[in-house]
Every structure is written in structure tokens, then in C-alpha cells.
Design a protein around this motif. Sequence first.
Motif, PDB file in Angstrom:
ATOM      1  N   GLU A   1      -4.334  -9.885   6.459  1.00 57.59           N
ATOM      2  CA  GLU A   1      -4.431  -8.315   6.063  1.00 57.59           C
ATOM      3  C   GLU A   1      -4.907  -7.709   7.556  1.00 57.59           C
TER       4      GLU A   1
ATOM      5  N   VAL B   1       0.687  -1.182   0.053  1.00 56.56           N
ATOM      6  CA  VAL B   1      -0.116  -0.118   0.058  1.00 56.56           C
ATOM      7  C   VAL B   1       0.697   1.235   0.121  1.00 56.56           C
ATOM      8  N   CYS B   2       2.013   1.358   0.709  1.00 60.04           N
ATOM      9  CA  CYS B   2       2.765   2.536   0.909  1.00 60.04           C
ATOM     10  C   CYS B   2       3.849   2.395  -0.163  1.00 60.04           C
TER      11      CYS B   2
ATOM     12  N   MET C   1       8.422  -0.240  11.977  1.00 57.64           N
ATOM     13  CA  MET C   1       7.198  -0.688  11.548  1.00 57.64           C
ATOM     14  C   MET C   1       6.564  -1.939  11.929  1.00 57.64           C
TER      15      MET C   1
ATOM     16  N   SER D   1       1.575  -3.772   5.079  1.00 56.25           N
ATOM     17  CA  SER D   1       0.710  -4.608   4.308  1.00 56.25           C
ATOM     18  C   SER D   1       1.370  -5.596   3.731  1.00 56.25           C
TER      19      SER D   1
ATOM     20  N   MET E   1       6.390   1.459   5.442  1.00 58.66           N
ATOM     21  CA  MET E   1       5.562   2.579   6.380  1.00 58.66           C
ATOM     22  C   MET E   1       3.964   2.133   6.411  1.00 58.66           C
ATOM     23  N   CYS E   2       3.803   0.783   6.053  1.00 56.39           N
ATOM     24  CA  CYS E   2       2.445   0.246   6.291  1.00 56.39           C
ATOM     25  C   CYS E   2       2.256  -1.126   6.915  1.00 56.39           C
TER      26      CYS E   2
ATOM     27  N   ALA F   1       2.923  -3.015  13.911  1.00 57.29           N
ATOM     28  CA  ALA F   1       2.060  -3.850  13.175  1.00 57.29           C
ATOM     29  C   ALA F   1       1.174  -4.626  13.793  1.00 57.29           C
TER      30      ALA F   1
END
Length: 109
Positions: A108, A45-46, A75, A54, A51-52, A79
Motif C-alpha cells: 500500500e 480507490v479511484c 499511472m 492502489s 488513476m490511483c 506509482a
Amino acid sequence: MSDIKVTIIDRDNVEHTIDAPTDMAMNLMEVVRSYELAPEGTIGVCGGMAMCASCQCYVLSDTELPEMQDDEEAMLAEAFYVEDNSRLGCQIPILPEMEGLKVKLAPES
């Protein structure tokens, strides 16, 4: 073209053994996206900037990977579903010495 075999277990628990190119400067997240092993918009996604989370995955093989950098570690500290063997796919470059790498995509979040 120099490919390595990589096994990726998707979020539906289906195992895929794929050829990953070592000569295109790709990372694991990009390989997952190119083989469409996760629905569009649910991984990377990033854009691969750590940074995400995902693209979080669990490393199941004893494959030697590059050392985790501070941004990846930070990160993963924020998470969901993090395990001891968690890594961000965007931070794992596809290199010849990673032949036989096996990972499972994290749920997810």
C-alpha cells in the motif's frame, strides 16, 4: 457460470487460490475487493479508472494478459514500488484464458 482459478498473494504475504467468474465482466481489482483480500478503502480507490495505482500488483505467472494501455502505463510511471511485472488490477479483465493467473498485491502506498 464459468470460473477460473486465480492465485492472489495479499499484502500480508498470504496466498489465496480463488474462483474468479469470467461471465460477470469483472476485473482483477474487483475480484480482490469481492473476496476482501485487502482492507476496505485500500484497493480500487479511484473505482477502476487507472488513476490511483492502489490496485497495483505483480504478475508472477506467465499468463497472457491484454496489452497495457497508455493510461495504465502513465499511472505506473508515477506509482511507488513499481517493478517490471507491475500491472494495475483494474486493467486486467477476468477472461477464461487467464486460468492459473498468479499475482501478488503491491504494498500500500
